[in-house]
Design an enzyme around this catalytic site. Structure first.
Site, PDB file in Angstrom:
ATOM      1  CB  ILE A 270       0.574   4.631   8.532  1.00 39.78           C
ATOM      2  CG1 ILE A 270       0.539   5.561   9.726  1.00 39.78           C
ATOM      3  CG2 ILE A 270      -0.642   3.760   8.461  1.00 39.78           C
ATOM      4  CD1 ILE A 270      -0.574   6.571   9.654  1.00 39.78           C
ATOM      5  CG  ASP A 271      -0.852  -0.498   8.758  1.00 40.59           C
ATOM      6  OD1 ASP A 271      -1.293   0.563   9.237  1.00 40.59           O
ATOM      7  OD2 ASP A 271      -1.519  -1.265   8.058  1.00 40.59           O
ATOM      8  NE  ARG A 316      -5.451  -3.392   4.727  1.00 42.42           N
ATOM      9  CZ  ARG A 316      -4.756  -2.687   3.836  1.00 42.42           C
ATOM     10  NH1 ARG A 316      -3.506  -3.002   3.609  1.00 42.42           N
ATOM     11  NH2 ARG A 316      -5.303  -1.709   3.191  1.00 42.42           N
TER      12      ARG A 316
HETATM   13  O1  LIG Z   1      -8.995   3.178   3.297  1.00 40.11           O
HETATM   14  P1  LIG Z   1      -7.736   2.893   2.554  1.00 40.11           P
HETATM   15  O2  LIG Z   1      -7.194   4.073   1.887  1.00 40.11           O
HETATM   16  O3  LIG Z   1      -7.881   1.725   1.645  1.00 40.11           O
HETATM   17  O4  LIG Z   1      -6.647   2.533   3.622  1.00 40.11           O
HETATM   18  C1  LIG Z   1      -6.863   1.753   4.722  1.00 40.11           C
HETATM   19  C2  LIG Z   1      -5.620   0.972   5.090  1.00 40.11           C
HETATM   20  O5  LIG Z   1      -4.448   1.623   4.789  1.00 40.11           O
HETATM   21  C3  LIG Z   1      -3.471   1.395   5.800  1.00 40.11           C
HETATM   22  O6  LIG Z   1      -3.119   2.627   6.316  1.00 40.11           O
HETATM   23  C4  LIG Z   1      -2.282   0.647   5.270  1.00 40.11           C
HETATM   24  O7  LIG Z   1      -2.050   1.068   4.013  1.00 40.11           O
HETATM   25  P2  LIG Z   1      -0.912   0.537   3.107  1.00 40.11           P
HETATM   26  O8  LIG Z   1      -0.972  -0.944   3.004  1.00 40.11           O
HETATM   27  O9  LIG Z   1      -1.218   1.213   1.841  1.00 40.11           O
HETATM   28  O10 LIG Z   1       0.319   1.039   3.731  1.00 40.11           O
HETATM   29  C5  LIG Z   1      -4.138   0.501   6.808  1.00 40.11           C
HETATM   30  O11 LIG Z   1      -3.772   0.816   8.097  1.00 40.11           O
HETATM   31  C6  LIG Z   1      -5.572   0.694   6.514  1.00 40.11           C
HETATM   32  O12 LIG Z   1      -6.290  -0.471   6.784  1.00 40.11           O
HETATM   33 MG   LIG Z   2       0.023  -2.662   2.414  1.00 38.22          MG
END
Ligand SMILES: O=P(O)(O)OC[C@H]1O[C@](O)(COP(=O)(O)O)[C@@H](O)[C@@H]1O
Ligand SMILES: [Mg+2]
Ligand SMILES: Nc1ncnc2c1ncn2[C@@H]1O[C@H](COP(=O)(O)OP(=O)(O)O)[C@@H](O)[C@H]1O
Length: 529
Positions: A270-271, A316
Site C-alpha cells: 500500500i506504501d 512506513r
Molecule cells: O501492523 P502491520 O500489519 O505490521 O503493518 C504495518 C505496516 O504495513 C504497511 O502497510 C506496509 O506493509 P508492507 O511492507 O507489508 O507492504 C505499512 O504502511 C505499515 O507500517
Molecule cells: Mg515492506
C-alpha cells in the site's frame, strides 16, 4: 539423435559471433538430421541479453528444431534462446488461449526504464515486455502452480489471486493450482488448499487475503524442499519489498538445485515504495479511501472554533499515500512525510504555521504519514528500535505524539483554546477491497505473471514501467526502495498547493535545539550542585 552444443565464447564476446555459431549449429543439426539440439548448462550466462536487462528463462529440456529456428536466431541480437518445442501451444493449436496472433508480444519487445532522455544520453536499461507469447514452455497438464501472499495487507490481493487462478485456467487450461496458506511459513507448516475458478470466483469483493498472510518465517531451504516435494513448477509470490527479497532467495535456491520451476513475483504494498514499477496495486484505492478520512476531519474542524484536524495515513518509509491524498483533497493545509523532516518551534516551524492558518481560516487539517517525525517521538519515548517478525522497524505513534504537542503548545504556552480531532484510519484503509482502477490493474499484473511463467521466464517481478507492463529481474526491484524525492516536481506541486512550510532549515533548527537543551542541562546540574 541429439546434438550437444557447447558454447565456449565468453560473455563479453556475445552478439554476432555467438549468433553465427548458433546458426551454424542449427544448420548442421538440420543437415545431419539431428532431432534436437541441447545446450550446455551455462547457456543462460552466455546468452545474457546485453542491452536488455537480463531475465532468466527456464533451461530448455529439448530444444527441437522447427523450421523457423535458424531464422529466429539470426533476427534477434538480444535474444535468450527459449524452449522451442515441436508441440508448441500456439494460438492455433491450443483451445485455451484466447489471443489472436496480433495480441502476442514479440520476444524482442522491450520497455525502456527511462523515457525522458537527452539527445546523446545512453540507451539505458530495458526490460522484456510482458504479455502472451506465441510459444509457451509448459503444457497445461504438466503445470502444478502455487500462490502465496506475504507481508501486510493491501487492497486488491484477492483480485490478484483470483486472476492468477482464472488466468491459468481459462487461458492455458491449467487445473492444478495450490494455495499456500499464511505466507512463506505456510510452505512448510500448513497443508495446501486447492484453488479453482469456482473457489475464487467472489473473493475480489472482499478485502484482505483469501490465503492469509504472515511476517517472518522465511526459511529458504524448507520452502524449496516443499516446492520440490509437492512437485510444484510455477510459484506465484504476492508481496512487498521483503517478500520480493524472499522470492529472490527462493529463485536462487531453485536454480542451485537445477529445478525447472518458474518463480514469479507480484509486487504488493500500500506504501507504493517498490522500486522500478510505476506504482503498486492498492495504492490508488488507499488514496481514494483516505479522502473519506480527510473529509471527515475537515467537516469536524470547520464546524468548531480553532479546529485542528490530524489524519494519520500509512507510509512506513515513504509518504506517497499522504502526498497523493493531500494533492487529491484540497482540504489539507499541511502534509508531513518521512522524507521531509519537520520541526515544531521557531520561525517557519509547524506551530507558527498552525497559528497563522487558524487566524486566517479558523481551522487547519494536517495529514501525517505514520513514518514521519519518528526521530521526535523516539527522543521523548527513549525507544529502543523494536522490530517486527520480518525485521521491519516498529513505528511509534507519531499522531498521538503530535496531537499532544500541539495541545500543550496552544493551551499552555499560547493560552489559545483549540479543538483538536485526531483520526487514525490506517487499518480501515488497508482492509478494504480494491477500487475499479486497482481491480483492472491487479488483473493485468496477474495475467502478465501467468504469461511470463507459462513462457518459461523465471526470477522475475511483473509491473508497469512507464505504463507498459514488463518482466523485471527480481533483484532490480529489491536493490532500492521508492521514496518521495523532495527535489521532484510532485513534491513541489504539493508545496504549491498547500503553501505549507518546506522545513528547509531543519538541520539548523535541530542543532540549535540540541545546543539549547545541553546548555539547559548543564545549567540545571550546576544549580542542583
Ligand atoms: O501492523 P502491520 O500489519 O505490521 O503493518 C504495518 C505496516 O504495513 C504497511 O502497510 C506496509 O506493509 P508492507 O511492507 O507489508 O507492504 C505499512 O504502511 C505499515 O507500517
Ligand atoms: Mg515492506
Ligand atoms: N531479506 C529477506 N530475505 C528473505 N525473506 C525476507 C526478507 N525480508 C523479508 N522476508 C520475508 O518476506 C515476508 C514478508 O516480508 P515483510 O517485510 O513482512 O512484508 P512485505 O513483503 O510486504 O514488505 C516475510 O515472511 C519475511 O520473512
Amino acid at each position: 539423435m541429439e546434438l550437444s552444443v557447447s558454447l565456449s565464447l565468453s560473455e563479453s564476446e556475445f552478439h554476432f559471433p555467438q549468433l553465427q555459431f548458433l546458426n551454424k549449429a542449427v544448420q548442421l543439426a538440420s543437415k545431419e538430421c539431428y532431432h534436437s539440439v541441447k545446450f550446455n548448462s551455462d547457456w543462460r550466462w552466455r546468452f545474457r541479453a546485453r542491452r536488455c536487462s537480463s531475465l532468466n528463462r527456464l533451461p530448455p529440456r529439448f530444444a527441437c528444431i522447427p523450421k523457423s529456428f535458424a531464422k529466429e536466431y539470426s533476427l534477434c541480437n538480444c535474444q535468450i534462446p527459449h524452449s522451442l518445442r515441436t508441440e508448441l501451444l500456439g494460438y492455433k493449436r491450443c483451445k485455451f488461449v484466447c489471443f489472436t496472433r496480433q495480441n502476442f508480444v514479440s520476444t524482442e519487445d522491450v520497455v525502456a526504464k527511462k523515457i525522458v532522455v537527452q539527445k546523446n544520453s545512453p540507451r539505458g536499461v530495458h526490460f522484456r515486455r510482458a504479455g502472451p507469447q506465441e510459444k509457451v514452455y509448459f503444457e497445461s497438464d504438466e503445470v502444478r502452480a502455487c500462490i502465496v501472499t506475504c507481508g501486510g495487507l493491501c487492497p486488491g490481493i484477492n483480485t490478484v489471486i483470483r486472476e492468477i487462478v482464472c488466468g491459468l485456467n481459462y487461458m492455458y487450461g491449467v487445473e492444478d493450482i495450490l494455495g499456500i496458506e499464511g505466507g512463506y511459513k505456510g510452505f512448510y507448516s500448513k497443508n495446501t488448499t486447492t484453488l479453482t475458478p469456482k473457489v475464487v470466483n467472489d473473493i475480489h469483493k472482499r478485502g484482505g487475503t483469501f490465503l492469509r498472510t504472515s511476517r517472518g518465517g522465511h526459511d529458504t531451504k524448507k520452502i524449496v524442499d516443499s516446492i520440490q516435494d509437492r512437485g510444484i513448477n510455477q510459484v506465484y509470490i504476492i508481496g512487498g519489498d521483503g517478500t520480493q527479497k524472499g522470492a529472490a532467495a527462493i529463485f536462487k535456491e531453485v536454480e542451485k538445485r537445477g529445478l525447472k520451476v518458474a518463480v514469479a513475483g507480484i509486487p504488493k504494498t500500500i506504501d507504493n515504495d517498490i522500486a522500478v514499477i510505476d506504482k503498486s496495486f492498492g495504492f490508488d484505492t488507499a488514496v481514494e479511501e483516505a479522502q473519506r478520512a480527510i473529509n471527515a476531519a475537515h467537516v469536524e474542524v470547520e464546524s468548531v472554533e480553532n479546529g485542528v484536524g490530524i489524519v494519520k495515513l500509512m507510509g512506513r518509509y515513504s509518504g506517497f499515500i499522504a502526498m497523493f491524498a493531500t494533492l487529491a483533497s484540497r482540504d489539507v493545509d499541511c502534509c508531513l512525510i518521512p522524507e521531509s523532516p519537520f520541526y515544531l518551534e521557531g520561525q517557519d516551524g509547524l506551530f507558527e504555521f498552525i497559528e497563522k492558518r487558524l487566524k486566517e481560516n479558523g481551522h487547519i487539517v494536517i495529514v501525517l504519514a505514520e513514518g514521519a517525525g519518528q526521530e521526535h517521538v523516539a527522543r521523548i519515548m527513549h525507544a529502543v528500535g523494536e522490530k517486527d517478525a520480518s525485521g521491519n522497524r516498529l513505528l511509534l505513534d507519531v499522531g498521538l505524539w503530535l496531537s499532544q504537542e500541539i495541545k500543550d503548545h496552544f493551551t499552555k504556552e499560547r493560552k489559545m483554546a483549540i479543538n483538536l480531532k485526531y483520526i487514525d484510519p490506517t487499518y480501515m484503509i488497508r482492509a478494504i477491497p480494491s477500487n475499479a482502477s486497482d481491480n483492472i490493474y491487479c488483473t493485468l499484473l496477474a495475467h502478465s505473471a501467468v504469461h511470463g511463467a507459462m513462457a518459461g521466464y523465471t526470477g522475475f517481478t511483473v509491473g508497469p514501467v512507464n505504463s507498459r507492463h514488463a518482466y523485471i529481474p527480481i533483484a532490480r526491484v529489491t536493490e532500492t526502495q521508492n521514496t518521495v524525492k523532495l527535489t521532484d516536481r510532485m513534491w513541489a506541486r504539493l508545496l504549491a498547493s498547500t503553501n505549507q512550510p518546506s522545513f528547509l532549515n531543519y538541520n539548523k533548527v535541530m542543532q540549535e535545539k540540541a545546543e539549547k537543551e545541553t546548555t539547559n542541562l548543564i545549567d540545571s546540574t550546576r544549580t542542583s550542585v
